[in-house]
Design a protein around this motif. Structure first.
Motif, PDB file in Angstrom:
ATOM      1  N   UNK A   1       0.835  -1.202   0.000  1.00  0.00           N
ATOM      2  CA  UNK A   1       0.000   0.000   0.000  1.00  0.00           C
ATOM      3  C   UNK A   1       0.868   1.250   0.000  1.00  0.00           C
ATOM      4  N   UNK A   2       1.877   1.262   0.841  1.00  0.00           N
ATOM      5  CA  UNK A   2       2.749   2.437   0.937  1.00  0.00           C
ATOM      6  C   UNK A   2       3.488   2.683  -0.375  1.00  0.00           C
ATOM      7  N   UNK A   3       3.877   1.614  -1.047  1.00  0.00           N
ATOM      8  CA  UNK A   3       4.513   1.767  -2.352  1.00  0.00           C
ATOM      9  C   UNK A   3       3.580   2.400  -3.365  1.00  0.00           C
ATOM     10  N   UNK A   4       2.322   1.991  -3.354  1.00  0.00           N
ATOM     11  CA  UNK A   4       1.324   2.584  -4.255  1.00  0.00           C
ATOM     12  C   UNK A   4       1.109   4.056  -3.934  1.00  0.00           C
ATOM     13  N   UNK A   5       1.052   4.371  -2.644  1.00  0.00           N
ATOM     14  CA  UNK A   5       0.819   5.748  -2.234  1.00  0.00           C
ATOM     15  C   UNK A   5       1.994   6.661  -2.594  1.00  0.00           C
ATOM     16  N   UNK A   6       3.198   6.129  -2.568  1.00  0.00           N
ATOM     17  CA  UNK A   6       4.367   6.954  -2.916  1.00  0.00           C
ATOM     18  C   UNK A   6       4.357   7.354  -4.385  1.00  0.00           C
ATOM     19  N   UNK A   7       3.659   6.582  -5.186  1.00  0.00           N
ATOM     20  CA  UNK A   7       3.570   6.901  -6.614  1.00  0.00           C
ATOM     21  C   UNK A   7       2.336   7.738  -6.938  1.00  0.00           C
ATOM     22  N   UNK A   8       1.508   8.008  -5.938  1.00  0.00           N
ATOM     23  CA  UNK A   8       0.250   8.733  -6.167  1.00  0.00           C
ATOM     24  C   UNK A   8       0.437  10.245  -5.990  1.00  0.00           C
ATOM     25  N   UNK A   9      -0.541  10.977  -6.469  1.00  0.00           N
ATOM     26  CA  UNK A   9      -0.533  12.437  -6.352  1.00  0.00           C
ATOM     27  C   UNK A   9      -1.138  12.847  -5.008  1.00  0.00           C
ATOM     28  N   UNK A  10      -0.422  13.608  -4.173  1.00  0.00           N
ATOM     29  CA  UNK A  10      -0.926  13.957  -2.842  1.00  0.00           C
ATOM     30  C   UNK A  10      -2.285  14.649  -2.855  1.00  0.00           C
ATOM     31  N   UNK A  11      -2.556  15.420  -3.913  1.00  0.00           N
ATOM     32  CA  UNK A  11      -3.811  16.166  -3.980  1.00  0.00           C
ATOM     33  C   UNK A  11      -4.931  15.404  -4.678  1.00  0.00           C
ATOM     34  N   UNK A  12      -4.680  14.132  -5.021  1.00  0.00           N
ATOM     35  CA  UNK A  12      -5.743  13.324  -5.631  1.00  0.00           C
ATOM     36  C   UNK A  12      -6.930  13.262  -4.680  1.00  0.00           C
TER      37      UNK A  12
ATOM     38  N   UNK B   1      -8.515  14.760   0.186  1.00  0.00           N
ATOM     39  CA  UNK B   1      -7.324  14.486  -0.612  1.00  0.00           C
ATOM     40  C   UNK B   1      -6.509  13.379   0.040  1.00  0.00           C
ATOM     41  N   UNK B   2      -5.631  12.768  -0.723  1.00  0.00           N
ATOM     42  CA  UNK B   2      -4.794  11.702  -0.182  1.00  0.00           C
ATOM     43  C   UNK B   2      -3.949  12.185   0.995  1.00  0.00           C
ATOM     44  N   UNK B   3      -3.406  13.380   0.887  1.00  0.00           N
ATOM     45  CA  UNK B   3      -2.535  13.867   1.952  1.00  0.00           C
ATOM     46  C   UNK B   3      -3.309  14.071   3.248  1.00  0.00           C
ATOM     47  N   UNK B   4      -4.595  14.435   3.157  1.00  0.00           N
ATOM     48  CA  UNK B   4      -5.419  14.598   4.358  1.00  0.00           C
ATOM     49  C   UNK B   4      -5.917  13.248   4.867  1.00  0.00           C
ATOM     50  N   UNK B   5      -6.265  12.347   3.954  1.00  0.00           N
ATOM     51  CA  UNK B   5      -6.684  11.002   4.362  1.00  0.00           C
ATOM     52  C   UNK B   5      -5.550  10.305   5.106  1.00  0.00           C
ATOM     53  N   UNK B   6      -4.349  10.484   4.603  1.00  0.00           N
ATOM     54  CA  UNK B   6      -3.176   9.876   5.227  1.00  0.00           C
ATOM     55  C   UNK B   6      -2.998  10.389   6.655  1.00  0.00           C
TER      56      UNK B   6
END
Length: 211
Positions: free
Chosen positions: A121-132, A144-149
């Motif tokens: 999961x963390x590998x997938x997230x590192x390749x994702x856009x933080x503002x998705x 957004x991903x950065x807030x969900x995280x």
């Protein structure tokens, strides 16, 4: 934004690794130790939080970035923890779900959610856009991903402390996770009341902010 996102990912990676290492060290008796979370022993807390790596391994439903303003972690958690909010209304249901999950899986399977699923999961997230943008369950909105995280990291931190306290072990949580979680919880509190209580100018505390 990118630096904040990377820091939270690093913190979550270290925290999930701690969950995995701790799980590996537990005896059967320790898995059954009651925690301060009503109705949950250590295994139930593991089951509850280990759902995050499982759910996050699945692609979220597509969201039109332009249709709604993404909610912040603070806004989502305030909604959840308001009187009558999800944290209160769903409390008993969440207890039952975690207990049922323990009954359906071995301790080994709970650990593997952190040591096997977590890194993927963390590998997938590192390749994702933080503002998705993604929907957040039961919030009625998106974030957004950065807030969900930020929410996931807070959950990982708080529940890891629940387990360590139950086992009478000293708190051992990565510093980055503690720092981000402390900031998030402080932001949830009403600013004036928090400042005055924290500086000893008021005996009325706005805490707790989280159920």
């Amino acid at each position: 934004m990118d630096e904040t996102y990377r820091t939270r990912l690093d913190a979550l990676e270290a925290t999930w690794a701690t969950w995995g290492e701790l799980g590996e060290s537990l005896t059967d008796a320790q898995w059954s130790t009651p925690t301060r979370c009503t109705g949950w022993d250590v295994a139930a807390v593991y089951a509850h939080h280990s759902v995050f790596p499982l759910v996050m391994s699945e692609a979220p439903p597509p969201v039109d970035d332009s249709t709604a303003r993404p909610l912040t972690a603070v806004e989502i958690l305030r909604r959840f923890n308001a009187p009558g909010g999800v944290a209160h209304a769903m409390a008993e249901t969440l207890v039952e779900i975690a207990v049922a999950d323990v009954g359906a899986h071995t301790h080994r399977e709970l650990i593997e959610r952190f040591v096997q699923c977590g890194p993927r999961v963390l590998g997938q997230l590192r390749a994702a856009r933080p503002t998705a943008v993604m929907p957040w369950p039961a919030s009625g909105g998106v974030t957004t991903l950065v807030e969900a995280l930020r929410i996931v990291l807070m959950e990982a931190t708080v529940h890891l402390l629940d387990i360590q306290r139950a086992l009478r072990r000293p708190p051992a949580v990565p510093d980055l996770a503690l720092e981000d979680t402390a900031r998030l919880l402080a932001e949830m509190a009403p600013a004036v009341e928090f400042i005055e209580a924290a500086t000893g100018r008021s005996t009325e505390s706005p805490l707790p902010v989280l159920r």
